[in-house]
Each structure stands twice: as structure tokens, then as C-alpha cells.
Design an enzyme around this catalytic site. Structure first.
Site, short mmCIF file in Angstrom:
data_model
loop_
_atom_site.label_atom_id
_atom_site.label_comp_id
_atom_site.label_asym_id
_atom_site.label_seq_id
_atom_site.Cartn_x
_atom_site.Cartn_y
_atom_site.Cartn_z
CB CYS A 80 -40.94 17.95 28.37
SG CYS A 80 -42.45 17.26 27.63
CB CYS B 164 -42.71 17.50 23.66
SG CYS B 164 -44.18 18.12 24.53
CD GLU C 124 -43.01 22.06 23.14
OE1 GLU C 124 -42.38 23.05 23.53
OE2 GLU C 124 -43.94 21.54 23.81
CG HIS D 176 -46.39 19.97 27.04
ND1 HIS D 176 -45.20 19.46 27.50
CD2 HIS D 176 -47.18 20.13 28.13
CE1 HIS D 176 -45.26 19.31 28.81
NE2 HIS D 176 -46.46 19.70 29.22
#
Length: 158
Positions: free
Chosen positions: A85, A88, A57, A55
Site C-alpha cells: 500500500c 508501506c 511490509e 502491515h
């Protein structure tokens, strides 16, 4: 009302989400900005390789840990197309990054996926503050949330 330059950072995050979608990934993008307003790093979702932890992030949290002082991290802002999420958000909190501004919320994403008949993600969609309680978080930003919604429709409907 958000400053124009902040909307520009957030719009760039949405552009990165579209780049991710065009590359076959889930539509998420993020931009790390210093206290002075300099773009330090940016990334997009890269899960198509088979690693669901790729991801943007999370990548920016790792980058910040390697390239920024603790004080600079605390004063930085992450602009992102979608609310972090839990994985992250935890990474963000562990490395001591500052404020988060997101275009669309986890709650919106959950509703959009349900509306599209898509199974929910394997990890609960929780608000960032449930993971990092004292973090300064702003979003959703309605001026851009519909653009993110359109990317998710494109991803799942075609």
C-alpha cells in the site's frame, strides 16, 4: 520466469498471509531476504489489534532500519503476498530497501474487493512506482495470485 527459490520465498509470504487470515487479520504476509538469499525477517498482517498500520511490509521496513546497513538494505528483496500500500511503499523507500516482488497487485485486489461487494480501503491503492519511482518491482506472479485471491474470498465471503 522466476527462479524456484524466489517462488519459495513468495510462497512463504502467501503462507504468512494465510496465518494472518487464520488469526483474524487481513491476509497479507511478507519475507525480507538478503542479497545472499538468507531469510532475515518475516511478518504477517496484525491489524486485528485495532492498529490499521500493523502491515508486514511496514514492520519489515522498521526491522531493516534497525538491523541492516544501508548497503545491505539496498541489496535486499521483500517478497510479499500483495503489492505494498502507499504507507508501506513509502516506508520501504524511506529506509532504502531494494527490490520488491509481489504475488498479487493492488489493481487485482481492488477488482477482487469490488467483485466481492467489499468497500475499497480508505487509502488509495496505487502502484508502488507512483510512491517510490525508481524502485525495482516485479509482480504480479500469476502462479500465486490465485492463491491470494482465494484468501481474500475466504476473508470476505467465509
Amino acid at each position: 520466469m522466476m527462479e524456484e527459490r524466489e517462488l519459495a520465498y513468495l510462497a512463504r509470504a502467501v503462507e504468512l498471509a494465510e496465518e494472518a487470515l487464520n488469526a483474524g487479520d487481513e491476509p497479507f504476509g511478507s519475507v525480507l531476504v538478503s542479497e545472499e538469499g538468507d531469510v532475515l525477517a518475516e511478518d504477517r498482517n496484525r491489524i486485528a489489534c485495532g492498529d490499521a498500520t500493523q502491515h508486514p511490509e511496514f514492520a519489515l521496513a522498521r526491522w531493516a532500519a534497525q538491523h541492516m546497513t544501508p548497503m545491505a538494505r539496498a541489496q535486499a528483496t521483500v517478497y510479499t503476498s500483495g503489492e505494498h500500500c502507499p504507507m508501506c511503499a513509502a516506508a520501504h523507500g524511506w529506509v532504502g530497501l531494494g527490490r520488491i516482488v509481489y504475488a498479487s497487485s493492488s489493481e487485482q485486489l481492488r477488482g477482487w474487493l469490488k467483485e466481492l461487494g467489499v468497500a475499497p480501503p480508505p487509502v488509495a491503492t496505487l502502484p508502488i512506482q507512483q510512491i517510490v519511482p525508481n524502485l525495482n518491482v516485479e509482480g504480479p506472479v500469476m502462479e500465486l495470485a490465485e492463491s491470494v485471491h482465494a484468501l481474500h474470498r475466504r476473508r470476505h465471503v467465509g
